[in-house]
Design a protein around this motif. Structure first.
Motif, mmCIF file in Angstrom:
data_model
loop_
_atom_site.group_PDB
_atom_site.id
_atom_site.type_symbol
_atom_site.label_atom_id
_atom_site.label_comp_id
_atom_site.label_asym_id
_atom_site.label_seq_id
_atom_site.Cartn_x
_atom_site.Cartn_y
_atom_site.Cartn_z
ATOM 1 N N THR A 13 31.826 2.521 -45.763
ATOM 2 C CA THR A 13 31.422 2.174 -44.319
ATOM 3 C C THR A 13 32.701 1.909 -43.572
ATOM 4 O OG1 THR A 13 30.997 -0.277 -44.425
ATOM 5 C CG2 THR A 13 29.134 1.329 -44.714
ATOM 6 N N ALA A 14 32.724 1.978 -42.192
ATOM 7 C CA ALA A 14 34.194 1.672 -41.439
ATOM 8 C C ALA A 14 34.539 0.586 -41.755
ATOM 9 C CB ALA A 14 33.641 1.934 -40.161
ATOM 10 N N GLU A 15 33.789 -0.705 -41.970
ATOM 11 C CA GLU A 15 34.308 -1.816 -41.942
ATOM 12 C C GLU A 15 34.600 -2.267 -43.497
ATOM 13 O OE1 GLU A 15 31.174 -1.404 -39.098
ATOM 14 O OE2 GLU A 15 31.146 -1.044 -41.286
ATOM 15 N N ALA A 16 34.320 -1.370 -44.682
ATOM 16 C CA ALA A 16 34.935 -1.818 -45.914
ATOM 17 C C ALA A 16 35.864 -0.838 -46.332
ATOM 18 C CB ALA A 16 33.587 -1.641 -46.779
ATOM 19 N N VAL A 17 36.571 0.270 -45.628
ATOM 20 C CA VAL A 17 37.385 1.134 -45.964
ATOM 21 C C VAL A 17 38.650 0.600 -46.397
ATOM 22 C CG1 VAL A 17 36.650 3.090 -44.446
ATOM 23 C CG2 VAL A 17 38.584 1.385 -43.840
ATOM 24 N N PRO A 18 39.287 1.121 -47.907
ATOM 25 C CA PRO A 18 40.534 0.371 -48.343
ATOM 26 C C PRO A 18 41.582 0.869 -47.835
ATOM 27 C CG PRO A 18 39.775 2.376 -49.634
ATOM 28 C CD PRO A 18 38.500 2.199 -48.562
ATOM 29 N N PHE A 19 41.591 1.528 -46.691
ATOM 30 C CA PHE A 19 42.933 2.051 -46.009
ATOM 31 C C PHE A 19 42.638 2.627 -44.568
ATOM 32 C CE2 PHE A 19 46.943 4.535 -45.692
ATOM 33 C CZ PHE A 19 47.526 3.754 -46.421
ATOM 34 N N PRO A 20 43.375 2.379 -43.748
ATOM 35 C CA PRO A 20 43.230 2.734 -42.372
ATOM 36 C C PRO A 20 42.761 4.048 -42.149
ATOM 37 C CG PRO A 20 45.049 1.400 -42.499
ATOM 38 C CD PRO A 20 44.640 1.695 -43.977
ATOM 39 N N ILE A 21 41.604 4.616 -41.709
ATOM 40 C CA ILE A 21 41.315 5.903 -41.413
ATOM 41 C C ILE A 21 42.139 6.492 -41.033
ATOM 42 C CG2 ILE A 21 39.561 7.229 -40.616
ATOM 43 C CD1 ILE A 21 38.329 5.818 -42.908
ATOM 44 N N GLY B 194 26.956 6.933 -41.686
ATOM 45 C CA GLY B 194 27.826 6.071 -41.473
ATOM 46 C C GLY B 194 29.040 5.890 -42.542
ATOM 47 N N GLU B 195 28.926 6.540 -43.627
ATOM 48 C CA GLU B 195 30.064 6.424 -44.849
ATOM 49 C C GLU B 195 31.125 7.605 -44.756
ATOM 50 O OE1 GLU B 195 27.690 4.202 -48.174
ATOM 51 O OE2 GLU B 195 27.569 6.420 -48.332
ATOM 52 N N TYR B 196 32.404 6.943 -45.080
ATOM 53 C CA TYR B 196 33.462 7.964 -45.431
ATOM 54 C C TYR B 196 33.593 8.308 -46.869
ATOM 55 C CZ TYR B 196 34.947 6.703 -40.418
ATOM 56 O OH TYR B 196 34.829 6.634 -39.214
ATOM 57 N N ILE B 197 33.934 9.695 -47.060
ATOM 58 C CA ILE B 197 34.111 9.916 -48.551
ATOM 59 C C ILE B 197 35.540 9.795 -48.553
ATOM 60 C CG2 ILE B 197 33.843 11.874 -50.189
ATOM 61 C CD1 ILE B 197 31.583 13.045 -48.559
ATOM 62 N N LEU C 243 40.661 11.990 -47.537
ATOM 63 C CA LEU C 243 39.278 11.913 -46.964
ATOM 64 C C LEU C 243 38.759 13.289 -47.078
ATOM 65 C CD1 LEU C 243 39.610 10.042 -43.769
ATOM 66 C CD2 LEU C 243 38.440 9.284 -45.681
ATOM 67 N N SER C 244 37.303 13.374 -47.240
ATOM 68 C CA SER C 244 36.553 14.730 -47.402
ATOM 69 C C SER C 244 35.306 14.507 -46.183
ATOM 70 C CB SER C 244 36.238 14.987 -48.743
ATOM 71 O OG SER C 244 35.547 16.210 -48.745
ATOM 72 N N ASN C 245 34.916 15.839 -45.802
ATOM 73 C CA ASN C 245 33.411 15.640 -45.193
ATOM 74 C C ASN C 245 32.604 16.453 -45.962
ATOM 75 O OD1 ASN C 245 34.148 14.437 -42.664
ATOM 76 N ND2 ASN C 245 35.170 16.248 -41.982
ATOM 77 N N SER C 246 32.933 16.894 -47.158
ATOM 78 C CA SER C 246 32.011 17.566 -48.230
ATOM 79 C C SER C 246 31.651 16.914 -49.257
ATOM 80 C CB SER C 246 32.884 18.542 -48.805
ATOM 81 O OG SER C 246 31.959 19.483 -49.717
ATOM 82 N N ASP C 247 30.129 16.693 -49.610
ATOM 83 C CA ASP C 247 29.510 16.057 -50.567
ATOM 84 C C ASP C 247 29.608 17.092 -51.854
ATOM 85 O OD1 ASP C 247 28.525 13.512 -50.651
ATOM 86 O OD2 ASP C 247 26.897 14.069 -49.642
#
Length: 369
Positions: free
Chosen positions: A352-360, A299-302, A318-322
């Motif tokens: 998490t979606a609720e804590a992102v510092p900038f709109p996804i 559920g987290e965004y990178i 954003l990234s989908n890669s760890d």
């Protein structure tokens, strides 16, 4: 498959009698056709070089054709550079459909960790081929051994634990780069204290390293046997470099290990070797960039903060890669036309979606293969 390579350029053209064009054709039945052309004293007259046709094991041509298909089935970005030769490629599939590609002779096409130009040369045993990079040569380095002897001061945090700790001891270091075994080895022997060995068993990558050293002519300005300061190596900060070739006589260079007594391009050799070694680093277990990085939770965004070369201001992507790490260089999209440019990752955080510092929906993604 047909490759036509022409290395004619304005500032560094081949000389009269040297090859300026090669045509190589292969098919999946083991057929090979080759023709080269030489620079003529009369610019209006063509001077043919080698020309032959032969049959080789189909497994060899299949190896090359499969590698070519693997690379060029993906979208290909044409590489163009000024004042450099060009290559033209025709690939024909089993349905008879032909695809054409072209570019400048500075291409570095990698398939499964191997450069396509080197793969073609090594598989066919034709090391003079220009192919895609103009790195063909009629000779190759087989082995480079650098041997250093001297004294060294032993520094160790464990000194208090050794009853017979000696402040100085003899020191012996060898660097061996060997094409046949595909191995690079660094061996340090510290008197009676012990030995330290680093071995890189990297096959074709070691061959590519030796090709680069040869083509950069890092030792070409030295005499076959050069006595620089001393009549022969001694036990006090001396080195010996032994270079073995396919055709040339063995070359031995030795002297005192100090500025002025080393080969003229020793610094370039060191840079080339360091780049090779740093590409592999110390692995993952001892790397704080690896073990100090946590994985993304469900559920987290990178969020990656990147900076561009002309600014210190950071921007979110954003990234989908760890697998991306701080300090990595990445490609990111800019503007609305799909253009991508290079940037450096300076920070990575997970939200998490609720804590992102900038709109996804207002953040773009790092370009990933």
């Amino acid at each position: 498959m047909k490759i036509s390579s022409n290395n004619m350029s304005y500032f560094n053209p081949p000389r009269v009698g040297e090859t300026y064009q090669q045509n190589l054709t292969l098919n999946n039945k083991g057929g090979l056709w080759f023709q080269s052309f030489l620079v003529s004293e009369d610019s209006n007259q063509e001077s043919p070089g080698s020309k032959f046709q032969k049959h080789i094991p189909a497994a060899q041509t299949d190896k090359i054709l499969q590698a070519m298909a693997s690379y060029f089935r993906k979208p290909y970005d044409e590489i163009r550079a000024t004042d450099i030769g060009i290559w033209e490629l025709e690939l024909t599939n089993t349905d008879g459909e032909m695809y054409r590609y072209e570019g400048s002779l500075c291409a570095n096409f990698i398939v499964d960790g191997v450069d396509l130009s080197d793969l073609i040369r090594d598989t066919l045993g034709m090391y003079e081929l220009i192919v895609f990079d103009d790195h063909g040569t009629d000779d190759r380095i087989q082995n480079i051994t650098v041997h250093y002897k001297g004294l060294t001061e032993i520094h160790t945090r464990m000194a208090d634990y050794f009853e017979d700790n000696l402040p100085w001891d003899t020191y012996d270091e060898q660097i061996v780069i060997d094409r046949m075994s595909g191995m690079l080895r660094i061996l340090q022997t510290i008197g009676q204290t012990g030995t330290i060995t680093h071995t890189y068993q990297m096959g074709k990558m070691v061959s590519s390293l030796l090709n680069e050293i040869y083509l950069d002519r890092l030792f070409s300005d030295q005499e076959p046997i050069q006595r620089i300061t001393k009549d022969a190596p001694s036990e006090d900060d001396d080195y010996t470099i032994t270079i073995t070739y396919d055709k040339q006589p063995e070359k031995i260079i030795y002297g005192s290990f100090e500025n002025g007594d080393l080969p003229n391009r020793w610094g370039s050799f060191v840079e080339t070797l360091q780049f090779f070694l740093e590409s592999y680093g110390l692995g993952k277990v001892l790397n704080p960039r690896i073990f100090g990085k946590r994985k993304r939770r469900l559920g987290e965004y990178i969020f990656c903060s990147v900076v561009f070369s002309d600014s210190e201001k950071s921007y979110y992507y954003l990234s989908n890669s760890d697998t991306i790490l701080e300090g990595d260089h990445v490609q990111v999209p800019v503007g609305n036309d799909g253009q991508t440019i290079g940037a450096r990752v300076v920070d990575i955080n997970y939200y998490t979606a609720e804590a992102v510092p900038f709109p996804i929906d207002q953040i773009k993604y790092i370009v990933e293969d």
